[in-house]
Write an enzyme that holds these catalytic residues in place. Structure first.
Site, PDB file in Angstrom:
ATOM      1  N   ARG A  14       0.860  -1.180   0.000  1.00  0.00           N
ATOM      2  CA  ARG A  14       0.000   0.000   0.000  1.00  0.00           C
ATOM      3  C   ARG A  14       0.892   1.224   0.000  1.00  0.00           C
ATOM      4  NH1 ARG A  14      -2.196  -0.907   6.040  1.00  0.00           N
ATOM      5  NH2 ARG A  14      -0.201  -0.649   7.061  1.00  0.00           N
ATOM      6  N   CYS A  15       0.327   2.335  -0.392  1.00  0.00           N
ATOM      7  CA  CYS A  15       1.151   3.529  -0.562  1.00  0.00           C
ATOM      8  C   CYS A  15       1.737   4.030   0.756  1.00  0.00           C
ATOM      9  CB  CYS A  15       0.358   4.629  -1.251  1.00  0.00           C
ATOM     10  SG  CYS A  15      -1.107   5.164  -0.342  1.00  0.00           S
TER      11      CYS A  15
END
Length: 121
Positions: free
Chosen positions: A24-25
């Site tokens: 995930r970012c």
């Protein structure tokens, strides 16, 4: 930092590094400690906590109530890219503290699972 709340730091870093299989970012890519003593303590506690992280099919009811369950990465291509990055890190001098490159998850043998941690040295 020497006055950091180490237990909270480690708990938050485990969630960041392993939540969503690290894909995930907002996933942490690095942990930076200030001071050799703090680095040693955080490293020891992080490795200890990482060893307790469950790698499983997150849809398996047996793990539904656990705080952090590492599921598979998204594809075979993603797994191969991650494996190549691990090898690059080792080749560049990192120490592999936990090796989960060959992990097998019962009932999900076709999944693209990984569970590892490497430390620069």
């Amino acid at each position: 930092m020497p006055d950091a709340r180490i237990d909270e730091v480690v708990r938050n870093m485990i969630t960041s590094c392993y939540g969503c299989a690290g894909q995930r970012c907002m996933a942490a890519a690095a942990i930076v400690c200030v001071g050799d003593d703090v680095n040693r303590i955080v490293t020891e506690r992080f490795v200890e906590a990482a060893q307790k992280v469950v790698v499983a099919n997150p849809l398996d009811p047996k793990v539904a109530n656990l705080d952090v369950v590492v599921g598979p990465v998204i594809s075979a291509k993603a797994k191969q890219r991650i494996l190549a990055l691990i090898e690059d890190g080792i080749r560049e001098g990192a120490t592999l503290a936990l090796d989960g490159r060959d992990i097998k998850v019962a009932g999900a043998e076709g999944g693209y699972y990984l569970a590892q941690l490497y430390l620069p040295m």
